[in-house]
Design an enzyme around this catalytic site. Structure first.
Site, PDB file in Angstrom:
ATOM      1  CD  GLU A 199       4.311   2.941   3.229  1.00 37.74           C
ATOM      2  OE1 GLU A 199       3.581   2.500   4.142  1.00 37.74           O
ATOM      3  OE2 GLU A 199       3.862   3.283   2.118  1.00 37.74           O
ATOM      4  CG  ASP A 230       3.728  12.647  -1.151  1.00 41.70           C
ATOM      5  OD1 ASP A 230       2.899  13.165  -1.922  1.00 41.70           O
ATOM      6  OD2 ASP A 230       3.404  12.045  -0.119  1.00 41.70           O
ATOM      7  CG  ASN A 253       0.636   1.392   6.183  1.00 42.09           C
ATOM      8  OD1 ASN A 253       0.336   2.593   6.119  1.00 42.09           O
ATOM      9  ND2 ASN A 253       1.581   0.858   5.428  1.00 42.09           N
ATOM     10  CG  HIS A 302       1.182   5.588   4.641  1.00 41.16           C
ATOM     11  ND1 HIS A 302       0.731   4.476   3.973  1.00 41.16           N
ATOM     12  CD2 HIS A 302       0.644   6.645   3.979  1.00 41.16           C
ATOM     13  CE1 HIS A 302      -0.026   4.838   2.960  1.00 41.16           C
ATOM     14  NE2 HIS A 302      -0.102   6.148   2.943  1.00 41.16           N
TER      15      HIS A 302
END
Length: 246
Positions: A143, A67, A136, A138
């Site tokens: 997400e 990314d 979380n 990801h």
């Protein structure tokens, strides 16, 4: 899924570097998918130590990063391109023309996503993809709620992700709120995946990955659909798995 438990972050970093070096030294050409942030930093430091000691060649290595922040140019000191140059590419004399990172400053972001996805498609997926895992669940910047079928795309960063990454910016008010990320479908095209996890804050995410259901509410759970995944995690990250998952 192969799970390797280690004592701490330092052991995780050494084990993951050894895992990657085995691929580099055992192949005439190898493609690596690389991650950024705090989790893989120790791994890159170990790779640099090996280079200084053994002069391991990276001339046959091609890399594809997960990314990049939207709006940051390649030469921006807070870009992931700058991170990779500082912590790995320059120290191990990696040929920069063999490195690939999404262009967060591209004028047409959709076209950049398509270009990057087609680039990875053209090589049949990377040989080894390195991943961290968010609190979380990801992976990359995918997400909770991201479709498993998603390819490389632009994502709006969640408040929790922005908070976690704010420490990497001198002025958090200028922190980008979007990023280009490999999608889950793109990640799953990798021939082999290596996921790293360290610290007590990752224990719930790791529990959901290793013992929970495969669900888009936990993006990392998609890795259960891949047939060659290795997890290297320290005892703190595996605390919940070891106490409740047996």
């Amino acid at each position: 899924m192969n799970i390797i438990e280690v004592a701490n972050y330092e052991e995780m970093s050494k084990a993951s570097a050894d895992f990657i070096l085995k691929k580099i030294k055992g192949s005439e050409k190898v493609t690596l998918g690389l991650a950024t942030g705090g989790t893989p930093l120790g791994t890159y430091q170990e790779l640099v130590k090996d280079y200084k000691k053994n002069e391991t060649s990276y001339s046959h290595v091609h890399t594809y990063n997960l990314d990049e922040y939207v709006g940051l140019t390649l030469d921006d000191p807070e870009s992931y391109h700058a991170y990779m140059c500082e912590h790995l590419f320059h120290p191990v004399n990696m040929p920069l023309e063999q490195t690939n990172i999404p262009n967060g400053a591209a004028p047409e972001l959709l076209q950049e996503c398509l270009r990057y996805d087609m680039l990875i498609e053209s090589i049949g997926g990377v040989d080894l993809q390195l991943l961290g895992i968010g609190e979380n669940g990801h992976i990359g910047f995918n997400e909770p709620g991201t479709l498993f079928s998603t390819s490389t795309h632009v994502v709006d960063l969640t408040p929790s992700t922005l908070e976690a990454n704010a420490k990497y910016f001198k002025d958090p008010s200028k922190q980008p709120t979007q990023a280009i990320t490999m999608g889950i479908a793109t990640i799953l095209k990798s021939k082999e995946i290596l996921l790293l996890a360290s610290g007590e804050r990752k224990q719930e995410a790791l529990f959901h990955l290793l013992r929970g259901e495969v669900t888009e509410s936990v993006p990392a759970s998609a890795l259960n659909m891949h047939d060659s995944v290795t997890v290297i995690a320290d005892s703190q990250a595996l605390k919940l798995v070891n106490s409740l998952g047996k």
